[in-house]
Design a protein around this motif. Structure first.
Motif, short mmCIF file in Angstrom:
data_model
loop_
_atom_site.label_atom_id
_atom_site.label_comp_id
_atom_site.label_asym_id
_atom_site.label_seq_id
_atom_site.Cartn_x
_atom_site.Cartn_y
_atom_site.Cartn_z
N HIS A 99 0.82 -1.21 0.00
CA HIS A 99 0.00 0.00 0.00
C HIS A 99 0.85 1.26 0.00
O HIS A 99 1.77 1.41 0.82
N TRP A 100 0.53 2.15 -0.94
CA TRP A 100 1.02 3.52 -0.86
C TRP A 100 -0.01 4.33 -0.09
O TRP A 100 -1.20 4.33 -0.44
N GLY A 101 0.42 5.04 0.94
CA GLY A 101 -0.50 5.83 1.74
C GLY A 101 -0.03 7.27 1.86
O GLY A 101 1.09 7.62 1.46
N CYS A 102 -0.89 8.09 2.42
CA CYS A 102 -0.57 9.50 2.59
C CYS A 102 -1.27 10.03 3.82
O CYS A 102 -2.36 9.56 4.18
N GLY A 103 -0.65 11.01 4.47
CA GLY A 103 -1.31 11.69 5.56
C GLY A 103 -2.52 12.47 5.05
O GLY A 103 -2.51 12.99 3.93
N MET A 104 -3.56 12.54 5.86
CA MET A 104 -4.79 13.22 5.46
C MET A 104 -5.26 14.11 6.60
O MET A 104 -5.15 13.73 7.77
N THR A 105 -5.77 15.29 6.26
CA THR A 105 -6.35 16.17 7.26
C THR A 105 -7.78 16.55 6.86
O THR A 105 -8.22 16.26 5.74
N HIS A 106 -8.46 17.25 7.77
CA HIS A 106 -9.85 17.65 7.51
C HIS A 106 -9.97 18.61 6.34
O HIS A 106 -11.08 18.82 5.81
N ARG A 107 -8.86 19.19 5.89
CA ARG A 107 -8.91 20.12 4.76
C ARG A 107 -9.39 19.45 3.49
O ARG A 107 -9.85 20.13 2.56
N ILE A 108 -9.30 18.13 3.44
CA ILE A 108 -9.73 17.41 2.25
C ILE A 108 -11.24 17.44 2.08
O ILE A 108 -11.76 17.27 0.97
N LEU A 109 -11.98 17.66 3.16
CA LEU A 109 -13.43 17.50 3.14
C LEU A 109 -14.13 18.49 2.23
O LEU A 109 -15.18 18.18 1.65
N ASN A 110 -13.58 19.68 2.07
CA ASN A 110 -14.24 20.71 1.27
C ASN A 110 -13.45 21.08 0.02
O ASN A 110 -13.55 22.21 -0.47
N ILE A 317 4.95 -4.53 9.04
CA ILE A 317 5.60 -3.25 9.31
C ILE A 317 4.97 -2.18 8.44
O ILE A 317 4.84 -2.35 7.22
N TRP A 318 4.58 -1.08 9.05
CA TRP A 318 4.09 0.08 8.33
C TRP A 318 5.01 1.26 8.61
O TRP A 318 5.34 1.53 9.77
N LYS A 355 4.68 -3.51 4.70
CA LYS A 355 3.43 -3.68 3.96
C LYS A 355 2.89 -2.39 3.39
O LYS A 355 2.03 -2.41 2.50
N ALA A 356 3.35 -1.25 3.91
CA ALA A 356 2.85 0.03 3.43
C ALA A 356 3.83 1.14 3.77
O ALA A 356 4.56 1.05 4.77
N ILE A 357 3.82 2.17 2.95
CA ILE A 357 4.56 3.39 3.21
C ILE A 357 3.58 4.55 3.13
O ILE A 357 2.94 4.75 2.10
N VAL A 358 3.48 5.29 4.22
CA VAL A 358 2.58 6.45 4.28
C VAL A 358 3.43 7.71 4.20
O VAL A 358 4.26 7.97 5.07
#
Length: 453
Positions: A99-110, A317-318, A355-358
């Motif tokens: 899995h490729w992952g990314c940090g997410m914040t509430h700014r994505i909602l709008n 491991i993440w 298993k993933a990198i965020v």
């Protein structure tokens, strides 16, 4: 006189020899790549010494082929078991085990453009702050899950798995003022209420929980509730959500060789201590590594040795918050950031237990102050270009092969889920099948497919 003349000639020759070397160096500079010019003064050999870069890469490719890929021998027959010569196979990867992952914040909602960008790239997410106790209950008794509810809904709608970051945090700095003022008895009551509230709310919906964040470096709860406080809270989370993997999440376990608080050996000792707590023996656990690499050059040998040692625990491991901070005073800071990031990503990926990198974080509209994949217009930075390139490199592109005279085709693919379409060379009739590819699902690498005929 003859002696002086000979000395003069020797000095003259030496002078021209030096000038010749200067000219040669200047010519070499002219033929250097643009990247080499931009990072003039950077010696990549320091990253790999005593190995060459080619030797380092060869080892990585070997480990990727062993741990991330499966060699398939696909046998195509008719229902009567006759081999099909010349059958066309179209192989398409549907999902990846990585899995490729990314940090997410509430700014994505709008922000619809940001949502589209995020969903098009990532299959995993870590909320920056929105699941933390200080965010959901800043004032005692007044819980608010509006933002994490909406963020998780967005993730669910786009098939993005989410980590529960974090149930509790052992750093005193990140405790609400009202939490710090509680007596040990009241603190235990409040922490239990917090655990029960957040874990029950999202039970079964998350890929994992960071139960006690950074409790190798910090000990807020241990100092007030006793040395087994963390193990106790792991037990409480496990009893509420027994099928979800519980993680230790720590910084400087791979980043800094001189950090005495969280080297791999201490990390594993703490993990085993948590597992040994009464009632925790059957608990699903994982290893969370923040991977905030600092401003100094990285030690790739330490990264490799750390991940190798941690992999021996047999747990997923993440890499949960990966970024690379570069000294802002360096002339070539942007280029160096990309160089160091690429080496960290390549080394991490070659360990199959990862298993993933965020990535921490993605777009600059999310307030990333260390490393951004895009600017505010969602246009790639050099970091974004690198990650896009590695995303493409570490997946199986669409493959077209033809079976030989024995009805056999051989391919090597990244582990994941696949759709294979087989076309009969005589009737042109096609049939499709989906299946999981890894060394557990297909231990011998043999796949038998039939065409309708």
């Amino acid at each position: 006189m003859n002696t002086l003349f000979i000395i003069f000639l020797l000095l003259l020759c030496f002078f021209f020899l030096l000038k010749s070397e200067d000219i040669t160096r200047a010519q070499e500079d002219n033929y250097a790549t643009e990247e080499e010019k931009e990072v003039k003064g950077f010696d990549e050999n320091t990253l790999f010494s005593p190995y060459t870069k080619q030797e380092w890469r060869s080892y990585q490719h070997k480990k990727i082929n062993e741990g991330r890929k499966t060699r398939l021998k696909i046998m195509i027959t008719y229902p009567n078991k006759t081999a099909v010569t010349g059958a066309k196979l179209y192989i398409k990867q549907l999902t990846s085990d990585f899995h490729w992952g990314c940090g997410m914040t509430h700014r994505i909602l709008n922000n619809s453009a940001y949502k589209k960008w995020f969903a098009s790239k990532f299959t995993a997410a870590d909320f920056h702050n929105e699941l933390k106790w200080y965010y959901t209950e800043p004032t005692q008794g007044q819980e608010n899950y509006t933002d994490p509810d909406a963020m998780l809904k967005f993730a669910d709608e786009h098939g993005i798995i989410v980590r529960g970051h974090t149930v509790l945090w052992d750093d005193v700095k990140y405790q609400q003022k009202w939490v710090r003022k509680l007596s040990p008895e009241k603190l235990l009551q409040a922490a239990n209420k917090r655990v029960d509230s957040v874990v029950t709310r999202y039970k079964g919906r998350l890929v994992g929980w960071d139960v006690m964040n950074e409790n190798l470096h910090h000990n807020f709860f241990e100092k007030r509730l006793g040395k087994n406080a963390s193990a106790y809270f792991y037990n409480r989370v496990h009893n509420i959500d027994p099928d979800t993997t519980l993680y230790m999440n720590e910084f400087n376990t791979t980043e800094h060789v001189n950090d005495e608080w969280a080297p791999p050996e201490k990390y594993l000792r703490r993990l085993k201590k948590i597992q040994a707590y009464p009632g925790n023996s059957g608990m699903k656990m994982g290893i969370g590594l923040e991977c905030h690499y600092g401003a100094e050059p990285i030690d790739l040998h330490y990264v490799r040795n750390s991940l190798t040692l941690l992999s021996q625990a047999g747990l997923p491991i993440w890499l949960t918050e990966l970024d690379v901070k570069i000294d802002p005073t360096l002339e070539n800071k942007a280029q160096l950031q990309v160089i160091y990031l690429e080496e960290i990503l390549r080394e991490s990926f070659c360990h199959a237990a990862v298993k993933a990198i965020v990535i921490w974080t993605g777009a600059s509209i999310d307030g990333c102050d260390v490393m951004c994949m895009t600017n505010e217009k969602l246009e790639n930075t050099p970091v974004g270009d690198l990650i896009d390139r590695l995303m493409e490199e570490w997946k199986t592109g669409n493959i077209e092969v033809v079976s030989d005279s024995k009805g056999i085709s051989r391919v090597s693919v990244f582990n994941g889920r696949y759709e294979v379409t087989v076309v009969d060379p005589v009737t042109d009739v096609s049939s499709s099948v989906t299946f999981k590819v890894d060394k557990v699902s297909i231990p011998d690498g043999n796949v038998h497919l039939q065409v309708l005929g």
